[in-house]
Design a protein around this motif. Structure first.
Motif, PDB file in Angstrom:
ATOM      1  N   SER A 189      14.060  -9.140  38.352  1.00  0.00           N
ATOM      2  CA  SER A 189      12.892  -8.645  37.705  1.00  0.00           C
ATOM      3  C   SER A 189      11.682  -8.738  38.670  1.00  0.00           C
ATOM      4  N   ASN A 241      15.099 -10.303  30.950  1.00  0.00           N
ATOM      5  CA  ASN A 241      14.809  -9.406  31.636  1.00  0.00           C
ATOM      6  C   ASN A 241      14.408  -8.134  30.860  1.00  0.00           C
ATOM      7  N   THR A 279      13.224  -4.082  36.151  1.00  0.00           N
ATOM      8  CA  THR A 279      14.320  -4.789  36.623  1.00  0.00           C
ATOM      9  C   THR A 279      14.637  -3.951  37.861  1.00  0.00           C
TER      10      THR A 279
END
Length: 444
Positions: A155, A244, A255
């Motif tokens: 991320s 994430n 992401t």
């Protein structure tokens, strides 16, 4: 973006971890789990006919709040440990991977905070066996199963969203400059030499970024990733779910890629135990393994995903909203940067299908080769000898056969063969030296 020195960042992460101990009830000591309130799937109430005659009914197993720990939690909640004779199993939340390591080193022999086994980063049992422990003494470990494949992500902070950095990381350097980042940009990982560190390093190096020179990789416990991204302490992080997805759901970052895009169906966490415990209690270890394998099969069924996520989301386990867990568990990926939401991705976390549970020795060979690449273990490490010592795929097969797993679901080779990464690089487990020699960016 506010910037911190590396020392200040680590102090901040440490303080956040301490806060997590209070907020999440984490401790290095035991927390015996309760049964799930969910009754949509049956809970085992009696010992199975195929249960081994166990030497002990007691075991303490650690876990980190990550979706790939689900098989241990489900085995506890569904009574599967008890089903195979292990009636006194505790599944204990750990604050971080170093805490997991230290508690495994302690063991349970006269140590209240010690554990016998754990949901763990696959390279860690090798590090411990080599003596990379708190007391710098070897603690021989066995890998009994792989817990999952896929299911991690890298991320990136919202600051870099316009740069559209995704699977190709080469635009990141320019993005740092455009965003006004100073000379010490940071990428967070969960443990040096662990899987998240290796995915981050591979991704950066493939784009021409040297993770030892161009960026600082700093360890942060998984539950603290989102909090540190919110406060601008890092440019990127690599961690497992649900963190994430939570970052995207809270609008704090996006992401760049899911790790299955780097390496399709890559190995991830392991179920590992102290070797001395297994050697002393072989039938009990087999019983634990049978329970975990059955839980992995249960977790992989589409009809169980919702319940699995409801179970692990509870305060005693993750203390995370189920909505942060469920979609990616189903393979639905919202990248959070304007890309269309991917539905039913084949790169979803797998617990059993496509031999996800079987601990291929070829995969452990890659983990060790990568750790030689980055200088985490000596270049002269006898890789094959070490893998044969730690990887107990033979015990996995014994448990699978006792469980009644069809022969078609039990691999006949300890190697999955030549692996191909997203950038075209190939890894031949029979020739790890050639792979290492071919890599341009490395420490070794």
């Amino acid at each position: 973006m506010s910037r911190l020195s590396r020392r200040q960042f680590i102090i901040t992460a440490g303080a956040a971890t301490a806060g997590s101990l209070l907020a999440h009830g984490c401790s290095s000591g035991p927390t015996k789990s309760a049964k799930s309130a969910s009754n949509s799937s049956p809970v085992a109430t009696s010992t199975a006919a195929n249960a081994p005659k166990v030497e002990t009914t007691t075991a303490k197993l650690g876990f980190i709040a990550l979706t790939d720990s689900a098989p241990l939690i489900v085995a506890q909640e569904k009574g599967l440990f008890a089903k195979y004779g292990m009636t006194d199993v505790e599944v204990v939340k750990q604050a971080s991977w170093p805490v997991t390591r230290d508690n495994l080193e302690l063991g349970t022999a006269g140590n209240a905070g010690g554990i016998d086994g754990a949901h763990i980063l696959s390279p860690m049992p090798y590090f411990m066996t080599l003596g990379q422990t708190k007391n710098k003494q070897p603690v021989p470990m066995y890998i009994l199963a792989r817990l999952n494949t896929n299911g991690q992500a890298i991320s990136v902070a919202n600051t870099y969203k316009d740069s559209k950095v995704g699977l190709d990381s080469k635009g990141l350097k320019e993005a740092f400059t455009k965003a006004g980042a100073k000379s010490d940009p940071k990428a967070a990982i969960t443990y040096p030499g662990g899987t998240h560190d290796l995915w981050m390093r591979y991704w950066l190096a493939a784009g021409g970024i040297d993770p030892n020179k161009d960026i600082s990789t700093v360890p942060v416990p998984p539950p603290q990733m989102v909090a540190n991204m919110k406060t601008g302490n890092m440019e990127a992080f690599c961690v497992g779910e649900p963190w994430n997805a939570q970052l995207v759901n809270q609008g704090q970052g996006y992401t760049a890629l899911v790790t299955g895009e780097l390496w399709k169906d890559h190995p991830e966490k392991a179920f590992a135990m102290r070797a001395d415990w297994v050697d002393k209690n072989p039938n009990s270890a087999k019983a634990l393994l049978m329970a975990v394998q059955e839980a992995q099969q249960w977790c992989d069924k589409a009809e169980n995903k919702e319940e699995m996520c409801q179970i692990v989301s509870q305060a005693k386990w993750f203390k995370v909203p189920a909505k942060d867990i469920i979609e990616r568990s189903k393979g639905n990926i919202d990248y959070g940067d304007g890309r269309p939401v991917v539905q039913n991705s084949p790169l979803l976390m797998k617990f059993w299908s496509d031999n996800a549970s079987y601990p291929y020795k070829s995969h452990d060979t890659w983990f060790l080769t990568e750790n030689i690449r980055w200088g985490n273990i000596p270049a002269d490490t006898k890789v094959k000898e070490l893998v044969d010592k730690v990887n107990r795929e033979d015990l996995w097969k014994e448990a699978a056969k006792a469980l009644g797993v069809p022969a078609s679901e039990i691999p006949t080779s300890t190697s999955r063969g030549i692996e191909t990464f997203f950038d075209g690089v190939k890894f031949d487990p029979e020739k790890p030296e050639e792979y290492l020699k071919s890599l341009k960016i490395k420490k070794a």
